[in-house]
Design a protein around this motif. Structure first.
Motif, PDB file in Angstrom:
ATOM      1  N   PHE A  79      -4.451  20.704 -69.288  1.00 42.73           N
ATOM      2  CA  PHE A  79      -4.036  19.370 -69.544  1.00 42.73           C
ATOM      3  C   PHE A  79      -3.357  19.349 -67.847  1.00 42.73           C
ATOM      4  O   PHE A  79      -3.266  18.606 -67.226  1.00 42.73           O
ATOM      5  CB  PHE A  79      -2.174  19.743 -69.556  1.00 42.73           C
ATOM      6  CG  PHE A  79      -2.356  19.698 -71.371  1.00 42.73           C
ATOM      7  CD1 PHE A  79      -3.372  18.952 -72.169  1.00 42.73           C
ATOM      8  CD2 PHE A  79      -1.553  20.538 -71.841  1.00 42.73           C
ATOM      9  CE1 PHE A  79      -3.261  19.535 -73.978  1.00 42.73           C
ATOM     10  CE2 PHE A  79      -0.952  20.741 -73.270  1.00 42.73           C
ATOM     11  CZ  PHE A  79      -2.153  19.935 -73.860  1.00 42.73           C
ATOM     12  N   ALA A  80      -3.458  20.227 -66.826  1.00 49.43           N
ATOM     13  CA  ALA A  80      -3.078  20.490 -65.740  1.00 49.43           C
ATOM     14  C   ALA A  80      -4.432  19.352 -65.089  1.00 49.43           C
ATOM     15  O   ALA A  80      -4.426  18.840 -63.819  1.00 49.43           O
ATOM     16  CB  ALA A  80      -3.422  21.320 -64.661  1.00 49.43           C
ATOM     17  N   ALA A  81      -5.316  19.224 -65.600  1.00 49.41           N
ATOM     18  CA  ALA A  81      -6.964  18.125 -64.546  1.00 49.41           C
ATOM     19  C   ALA A  81      -6.587  17.160 -65.148  1.00 49.41           C
ATOM     20  O   ALA A  81      -7.323  16.349 -64.403  1.00 49.41           O
ATOM     21  CB  ALA A  81      -8.128  19.511 -65.422  1.00 49.41           C
ATOM     22  N   ASN A  82      -5.730  16.736 -65.570  1.00 51.88           N
ATOM     23  CA  ASN A  82      -5.332  15.436 -66.373  1.00 51.88           C
ATOM     24  C   ASN A  82      -3.775  15.564 -65.927  1.00 51.88           C
ATOM     25  O   ASN A  82      -3.424  14.636 -66.901  1.00 51.88           O
ATOM     26  CB  ASN A  82      -5.771  15.079 -67.339  1.00 51.88           C
ATOM     27  CG  ASN A  82      -7.038  15.211 -67.563  1.00 51.88           C
ATOM     28  OD1 ASN A  82      -7.782  14.681 -67.528  1.00 51.88           O
ATOM     29  ND2 ASN A  82      -7.931  16.576 -68.495  1.00 51.88           N
ATOM     30  N   ILE A  83      -3.230  15.723 -65.167  1.00 51.28           N
ATOM     31  CA  ILE A  83      -2.004  15.857 -64.540  1.00 51.28           C
ATOM     32  C   ILE A  83      -1.296  13.995 -64.286  1.00 51.28           C
ATOM     33  O   ILE A  83      -0.279  13.645 -64.483  1.00 51.28           O
ATOM     34  CB  ILE A  83      -1.107  16.072 -63.967  1.00 51.28           C
ATOM     35  CG1 ILE A  83       0.020  15.830 -63.371  1.00 51.28           C
ATOM     36  CG2 ILE A  83      -2.002  16.316 -62.767  1.00 51.28           C
ATOM     37  CD1 ILE A  83       0.633  17.341 -64.674  1.00 51.28           C
ATOM     38  N   ASP A  84      -2.223  13.152 -64.087  1.00 52.26           N
ATOM     39  CA  ASP A  84      -1.183  11.977 -63.803  1.00 52.26           C
ATOM     40  C   ASP A  84      -1.232  10.759 -64.842  1.00 52.26           C
ATOM     41  O   ASP A  84      -0.756  10.186 -64.971  1.00 52.26           O
ATOM     42  CB  ASP A  84      -2.793  11.262 -63.014  1.00 52.26           C
ATOM     43  CG  ASP A  84      -3.353  11.432 -61.662  1.00 52.26           C
ATOM     44  OD1 ASP A  84      -2.253  12.426 -61.592  1.00 52.26           O
ATOM     45  OD2 ASP A  84      -3.889  10.794 -61.033  1.00 52.26           O
ATOM     46  N   PHE A  85      -1.691  11.530 -66.134  1.00 49.14           N
ATOM     47  CA  PHE A  85      -1.630  11.123 -68.009  1.00 49.14           C
ATOM     48  C   PHE A  85      -0.099  11.229 -67.629  1.00 49.14           C
ATOM     49  O   PHE A  85       0.136  10.370 -68.669  1.00 49.14           O
ATOM     50  CB  PHE A  85      -2.957  11.420 -68.649  1.00 49.14           C
ATOM     51  CG  PHE A  85      -2.284  11.645 -69.861  1.00 49.14           C
ATOM     52  CD1 PHE A  85      -2.132   9.852 -70.643  1.00 49.14           C
ATOM     53  CD2 PHE A  85      -1.819  12.222 -71.394  1.00 49.14           C
ATOM     54  CE1 PHE A  85      -2.104   9.506 -72.194  1.00 49.14           C
ATOM     55  CE2 PHE A  85      -1.490  11.906 -72.437  1.00 49.14           C
ATOM     56  CZ  PHE A  85      -1.047  10.557 -72.874  1.00 49.14           C
ATOM     57  N   PHE A  86       0.121  12.000 -67.719  1.00 47.00           N
ATOM     58  CA  PHE A  86       1.234  12.877 -68.026  1.00 47.00           C
ATOM     59  C   PHE A  86       2.621  12.219 -67.259  1.00 47.00           C
ATOM     60  O   PHE A  86       3.592  11.865 -67.378  1.00 47.00           O
ATOM     61  CB  PHE A  86       1.651  14.571 -68.518  1.00 47.00           C
ATOM     62  CG  PHE A  86       0.671  14.739 -68.945  1.00 47.00           C
ATOM     63  CD1 PHE A  86       1.461  14.739 -70.395  1.00 47.00           C
ATOM     64  CD2 PHE A  86      -0.955  15.730 -69.219  1.00 47.00           C
ATOM     65  CE1 PHE A  86       0.231  15.776 -71.428  1.00 47.00           C
ATOM     66  CE2 PHE A  86      -1.244  16.120 -69.931  1.00 47.00           C
ATOM     67  CZ  PHE A  86      -0.848  15.775 -71.318  1.00 47.00           C
ATOM     68  N   THR A  87       2.034  12.095 -66.194  1.00 45.19           N
ATOM     69  CA  THR A  87       3.115  11.309 -65.177  1.00 45.19           C
ATOM     70  C   THR A  87       3.189  10.155 -64.967  1.00 45.19           C
ATOM     71  O   THR A  87       4.664   9.370 -64.654  1.00 45.19           O
ATOM     72  CB  THR A  87       2.264  11.720 -63.428  1.00 45.19           C
ATOM     73  OG1 THR A  87       2.074  13.117 -63.040  1.00 45.19           O
ATOM     74  CG2 THR A  87       3.621  11.273 -62.705  1.00 45.19           C
ATOM     75  N   ARG A  88       2.350   9.158 -65.677  1.00 46.77           N
ATOM     76  CA  ARG A  88       2.364   8.215 -66.039  1.00 46.77           C
ATOM     77  C   ARG A  88       2.857   7.866 -67.288  1.00 46.77           C
ATOM     78  O   ARG A  88       3.691   6.713 -67.782  1.00 46.77           O
ATOM     79  CB  ARG A  88       1.326   7.119 -65.572  1.00 46.77           C
ATOM     80  CG  ARG A  88       0.690   6.751 -64.143  1.00 46.77           C
ATOM     81  CD  ARG A  88      -0.459   5.812 -64.610  1.00 46.77           C
ATOM     82  NE  ARG A  88      -1.970   6.129 -65.679  1.00 46.77           N
ATOM     83  CZ  ARG A  88      -2.652   7.017 -64.825  1.00 46.77           C
ATOM     84  NH1 ARG A  88      -2.913   8.187 -63.991  1.00 46.77           N
ATOM     85  NH2 ARG A  88      -3.900   7.097 -66.109  1.00 46.77           N
TER      86      ARG A  88
END
Length: 342
Positions: A105-114
């Motif tokens: 998940f951390a490698a794709n943190i932008d997804f959760f941020t947006r």
């Protein structure tokens, strides 16, 4: 529509007990029920629960999974806003410790941020069930839980619900807490979070071994179980393929079987799951078996308790048997031309 939930599907699972079915595909992409893949169940559940944004996190052998899902059109997830997202793992050498890898998940943190959804439901990709997540969300809120784990008969189903903000907190603090997955958080008796358990009472099977796969497939032939999985108001969606109806010869015999479109049945089929485009020649007897897409069974063959992967060819006169505890598996694209008994 339920716009409060974000869907997250962990498709990283690797199981030694399924290796004969996953040498060329991920667990999530294993064919099931003649026309579905295992991931279709959880993905359909999310869509039927009104979830409009779903992220899938795969790791191994995911080409067939991507081909199956495509743009998400068959699940109404090909949207300009939200929709279906695919995030392969950039880390292949580290094993995953449980459902919901925080490192992935951390490698794709932008997804959760947006993401704008207040809550997230994180689930595995290999549970066969039909669940509405909306009552789960309401129960979670009313119970004032930090994290809710879905269970059946006291055992975890690998499904977790929590606030998206808490998920991001867990992702960002993973180095300090030592939590590597949602499973780690849920099994820590000293966790600072309020953990709740939601009991799911309807049919659910986690397909994590060949034996579970075989028994769950045979369960579909039970009308009571079939009616709990395939509901008109909550359909299990899958990739649509335009194929003609199945052709049955006048000498064919079919008893208690699920047969998909495009098959050609000239022999005897009893207690079987038969996928699209399968050909069973005259005089062949196929019982208690799973035959995947476009496999061909020759004349006068006898197959009992067998799993044929895709594109398998069994030549005339073969006898292949297994048991309900240990079904005989023929791998994708293999050719069987010799007498075989086990």
């Amino acid at each position: 529509m339920n716009k409060r939930l974000l869907g997250v599907i962990d498709a990283t699972t690797y199981s030694e007990d399924l290796i004969e079915l996953t040498s060329h595909r991920s667990v999530a992409a294993i064919p099931f029920g003649g026309r579905y893949r295992l991931i279709d169940f959880v993905l359909s559940n999310m869509v039927n629960s009104g979830i409009q944004s779903v992220a899938i996190f795969p790791k191994y052998q995911y080409r067939s999974l991507m081909d199956h899902l495509g743009s998400g059109k068959n699940w109404d997830l090909n949207r300009k806003r939200d929709g279906l997202f695919f995030f392969p793992s950039p880390i292949l050498d580290k094993p995953v410790s449980g459902i919901g890898s925080l490192e992935h998940f951390a490698a794709n943190i932008d997804f959760f941020t947006r993401s704008t959804q207040e809550y997230a439901v994180i689930a595995n990709s290999y549970t066969v069930f039909n669940m509405d997540f909306s009552p789960l969300l309401e129960w979670h809120i009313q119970s004032e839980c930090d994290i809710t784990e879905v269970r059946k008969n006291g055992a975890s189903l690998g499904i977790y619900l929590l606030k998206t903000s808490l998920l991001m907190e867990l992702i960002e603090g993973r180095q300090d807490t030592g939590y590597l997955s949602m499973k780690d958080v849920a099994t820590d008796i000293n966790s600072p979070y309020r953990l709740c358990y939601y009991n799911y009472e309807d049919y659910a099977v986690m397909v994590n071994s060949v034996q579970n796969y075989y028994s769950a497939s045979m369960d579909l032939l039970n009308p009571d179980i079939w009616s709990k999985l395939f509901l008109k108001e909550r359909p299990i969606l899958t990739k649509v393929k335009d194929e003609p109806p199945t052709r049955y010869s006048k000498d064919s015999i079919v008893k208690n079987a699920m047969i998909a479109n495009g098959a050609d049945i000239q022999g005897t089929v009893e207690n079987c799951i038969i996928a699209r485009g399968v050909k069973i020649a005259k005089g062949a007897i196929v019982r208690n078996s799973i035959v995947m897409q476009k496999s061909q069974i020759g004349e006068n063959c006898v197959l009992d308790h067998v799993i044929l992967d895709k594109d398998v060819k069994v030549s005339n006169g073969c006898t292949i048997t297994g048991t309900d505890k240990a079904p005989n598996i023929l791998r994708k694209g293999s050719k069987q031309g010799a007498w075989m008994k086990s």
